[in-house]
Design a protein around this motif. Structure first.
Motif, PDB file in Angstrom:
ATOM      1  N   GLY A  19       0.816  -1.215   0.000  1.00 57.08           N
ATOM      2  CA  GLY A  19       0.000   0.000   0.000  1.00 57.08           C
ATOM      3  C   GLY A  19       0.851   1.266   0.000  1.00 57.08           C
ATOM      4  O   GLY A  19       0.573   2.220  -0.733  1.00 57.08           O
ATOM      5  N   TYR A  20       1.903   1.263   0.807  1.00 62.64           N
ATOM      6  CA  TYR A  20       2.776   2.438   0.883  1.00 62.64           C
ATOM      7  C   TYR A  20       3.539   2.651  -0.433  1.00 62.64           C
ATOM      8  O   TYR A  20       3.756   3.790  -0.848  1.00 62.64           O
ATOM      9  N   ILE A  21       3.938   1.562  -1.076  1.00 61.06           N
ATOM     10  CA  ILE A  21       4.634   1.692  -2.370  1.00 61.06           C
ATOM     11  C   ILE A  21       3.686   2.285  -3.408  1.00 61.06           C
ATOM     12  O   ILE A  21       4.046   3.208  -4.140  1.00 61.06           O
ATOM     13  N   ARG A  22       2.449   1.769  -3.447  1.00 59.67           N
ATOM     14  CA  ARG A  22       1.446   2.312  -4.399  1.00 59.67           C
ATOM     15  C   ARG A  22       1.148   3.770  -4.084  1.00 59.67           C
ATOM     16  O   ARG A  22       0.995   4.595  -4.979  1.00 59.67           O
ATOM     17  N   LEU A  23       1.044   4.085  -2.789  1.00 53.66           N
ATOM     18  CA  LEU A  23       0.762   5.457  -2.376  1.00 53.66           C
ATOM     19  C   LEU A  23       1.875   6.397  -2.844  1.00 53.66           C
ATOM     20  O   LEU A  23       1.598   7.472  -3.378  1.00 53.66           O
ATOM     21  N   GLU A  24       3.118   5.981  -2.701  1.00 55.18           N
ATOM     22  CA  GLU A  24       4.235   6.833  -3.130  1.00 55.18           C
ATOM     23  C   GLU A  24       4.182   7.064  -4.641  1.00 55.18           C
ATOM     24  O   GLU A  24       4.469   8.163  -5.121  1.00 55.18           O
ATOM     25  N   GLU A  25       3.806   6.031  -5.399  1.00 55.55           N
ATOM     26  CA  GLU A  25       3.742   6.147  -6.864  1.00 55.55           C
ATOM     27  C   GLU A  25       2.642   7.105  -7.316  1.00 55.55           C
ATOM     28  O   GLU A  25       2.762   7.749  -8.362  1.00 55.55           O
ATOM     29  N   THR A  26       1.555   7.198  -6.553  1.00 54.21           N
ATOM     30  CA  THR A  26       0.392   7.974  -7.006  1.00 54.21           C
ATOM     31  C   THR A  26       0.212   9.311  -6.288  1.00 54.21           C
ATOM     32  O   THR A  26      -0.480  10.193  -6.797  1.00 54.21           O
ATOM     33  N   ALA A  27       0.822   9.473  -5.121  1.00 48.50           N
ATOM     34  CA  ALA A  27       0.580  10.685  -4.318  1.00 48.50           C
ATOM     35  C   ALA A  27       1.265  11.897  -4.933  1.00 48.50           C
ATOM     36  O   ALA A  27       2.345  11.792  -5.507  1.00 48.50           O
ATOM     37  N   ASP A  28       0.594  13.049  -4.799  1.00 50.84           N
ATOM     38  CA  ASP A  28       1.244  14.287  -5.233  1.00 50.84           C
ATOM     39  C   ASP A  28       1.365  15.292  -4.085  1.00 50.84           C
ATOM     40  O   ASP A  28       2.046  16.294  -4.200  1.00 50.84           O
ATOM     41  N   LEU A  29       0.719  15.003  -2.959  1.00 49.15           N
ATOM     42  CA  LEU A  29       0.820  15.888  -1.797  1.00 49.15           C
ATOM     43  C   LEU A  29       2.030  15.491  -0.943  1.00 49.15           C
ATOM     44  O   LEU A  29       2.224  14.301  -0.659  1.00 49.15           O
ATOM     45  N   PRO A  30       2.846  16.472  -0.529  1.00 43.35           N
ATOM     46  CA  PRO A  30       4.042  16.165   0.260  1.00 43.35           C
ATOM     47  C   PRO A  30       3.756  15.326   1.510  1.00 43.35           C
ATOM     48  O   PRO A  30       4.521  14.427   1.840  1.00 43.35           O
ATOM     49  N   GLY A  31       2.642  15.602   2.185  1.00 43.41           N
ATOM     50  CA  GLY A  31       2.294  14.849   3.398  1.00 43.41           C
ATOM     51  C   GLY A  31       2.069  13.377   3.117  1.00 43.41           C
ATOM     52  O   GLY A  31       2.483  12.513   3.899  1.00 43.41           O
ATOM     53  N   ILE A  33       3.328  11.706   0.540  1.00 42.58           N
ATOM     54  CA  ILE A  33       4.617  11.122   0.149  1.00 42.58           C
ATOM     55  C   ILE A  33       5.443  10.809   1.407  1.00 42.58           C
ATOM     56  O   ILE A  33       6.046   9.734   1.506  1.00 42.58           O
ATOM     57  N   LEU A  34       5.429  11.725   2.367  1.00 36.00           N
ATOM     58  CA  LEU A  34       6.102  11.471   3.657  1.00 36.00           C
ATOM     59  C   LEU A  34       5.557  10.214   4.314  1.00 36.00           C
ATOM     60  O   LEU A  34       6.321   9.366   4.782  1.00 36.00           O
ATOM     61  N   ASP A  35       4.219  10.106   4.366  1.00 42.76           N
ATOM     62  CA  ASP A  35       3.576   8.917   4.944  1.00 42.76           C
ATOM     63  C   ASP A  35       4.018   7.650   4.223  1.00 42.76           C
ATOM     64  O   ASP A  35       4.310   6.640   4.858  1.00 42.76           O
ATOM     65  N   ALA A  36       4.041   7.721   2.890  1.00 45.06           N
ATOM     66  CA  ALA A  36       4.377   6.548   2.082  1.00 45.06           C
ATOM     67  C   ALA A  36       5.802   6.088   2.348  1.00 45.06           C
ATOM     68  O   ALA A  36       6.054   4.889   2.555  1.00 45.06           O
ATOM     69  N   VAL A  37       6.744   7.028   2.355  1.00 45.36           N
ATOM     70  CA  VAL A  37       8.157   6.651   2.513  1.00 45.36           C
ATOM     71  C   VAL A  37       8.442   6.222   3.956  1.00 45.36           C
ATOM     72  O   VAL A  37       9.146   5.235   4.188  1.00 45.36           O
TER      73      VAL A  37
END
Length: 196
Positions: A19-31, A33-37
Motif C-alpha cells: 500500500g505504501y509503495i502504491r501510495l508513493e507512486e500515485t501521491a502528489d501531496l508532500p504529506g 509522500i512522507l507517509d508513504a516513505v
C-alpha cells in the motif's frame, strides 16, 4: 493511504508495504509522500529487510517538511539496520546522530547502543562511562537504564571485578519492575556465582 495504515496498525506489514509503495507512486501531496516513505521504512524494518529499510530512511531524509521526530526515526532506523547487518561503523555514526537529535526514548536507546558498541570493541572503560552517562541523562527511561546496568555487569566481569558485577545485577533484581530484564539479571548472577 487508509488501507496501508490499517494493515500497518494490524502488523500486516507485507500488505501495508504494498500500500505504501502504491501510495508513493500515485501521491502528489508532500504529506502523503512522507507517509508513504516513512511507512515503507517502518515495514521494511519490521520485515527484517534491513537494506531496504536503510534505503527508505535515506530517501525520507531527503524529503521536505520532515518533522524532528521523523528525522530522528530515520537515523535510528539506519543505525538499527546497520547494526543488524553487521555494519558497526554505520550503526555508530547513526546512533551518534540520533543522540544529537533526541532526548526521548530514541536518544536513550542510542546512548545504550553506543555503550554496547564500545563493549564489543573491548573499550570497557569508555563503555562504563557511557552507561553512567546514560543513567544520568536518561534516568526516566528505566528500561534502557536497566539494560545499561546489565551491560555494566558484563564490563565488571571482563575487568575481573565479580563482586561489583554481582552487586549491579542484584540492584536490577531488587529495583527494576520489568520481569524480562530481571530474569536476565538472575541468569547472569547465577552464572557468575557458579564460576566464582
Amino acid at each position: 493511504s487508509r488501507a496501508a495504515h490499517f494493515h500497518h496498525l494490524a502488523n500486516n506489514f507485507e500488505a501495508a508495504l504494498d500500500g505504501y509503495i502504491r501510495l508513493e507512486e500515485t501521491a502528489d501531496l508532500p504529506g502523503l509522500i512522507l507517509d508513504a516513505v516513512s511507512g515503507q521504512m517502518q515495514c521494511n524494518f519490521a520485515l527484517k529487510r534491513y537494506g531496504l529499510a536503510i534505503q527508505s530512511a535515506q530517501k525520507l531524509l531527503t524529503l521536505d517538511k520532515l518533522t524532528q521526530n521523523l528525522t530522528t526515526e530515520a537515523h535510528i532506523t539506519i543505525a538499527r539496520s546497520g547494526y543488524e547487518l553487521g555494519n558497526k561503523e554505520l550503526a555508530r555514526k547513526e546512533y551518534d546522530e540520533t543522540l544529537k537529535l533526541s532526548k526521548n526514548e530514541m536518544g536513550a536507546e542510542a546512548k545504550y547502543m553506543l555503550a554496547q558498541l564500545e563493549f564489543e570493541n573491548g573499550k570497557y572503560d569508555d563503555c562504563e562511562k557511557s552507561i553512567f552517562a546514560l543513567s544520568e541523562e536518561f534516568a526516566s527511561y528505566d528500561y534502557w537504564v536497566a539494560k545499561g546496568f546489565l551491560l555494566l555487569s558484563d564490563v565488571y566481569v571482563k575487568k575481573g571485578n565479580t563482586f561489583q558485577a554481582k552487586q549491579t545485577l542484584q540492584s536490577i533484581i531488587d529495583n527494576y519492575e520489568g520481569q524480562d530484564l530481571v530474569m536476565i539479571a538472575r541468569e547472569k548472577l547465577g552464572a557468575i556465582t557458579e564460576t566464582n
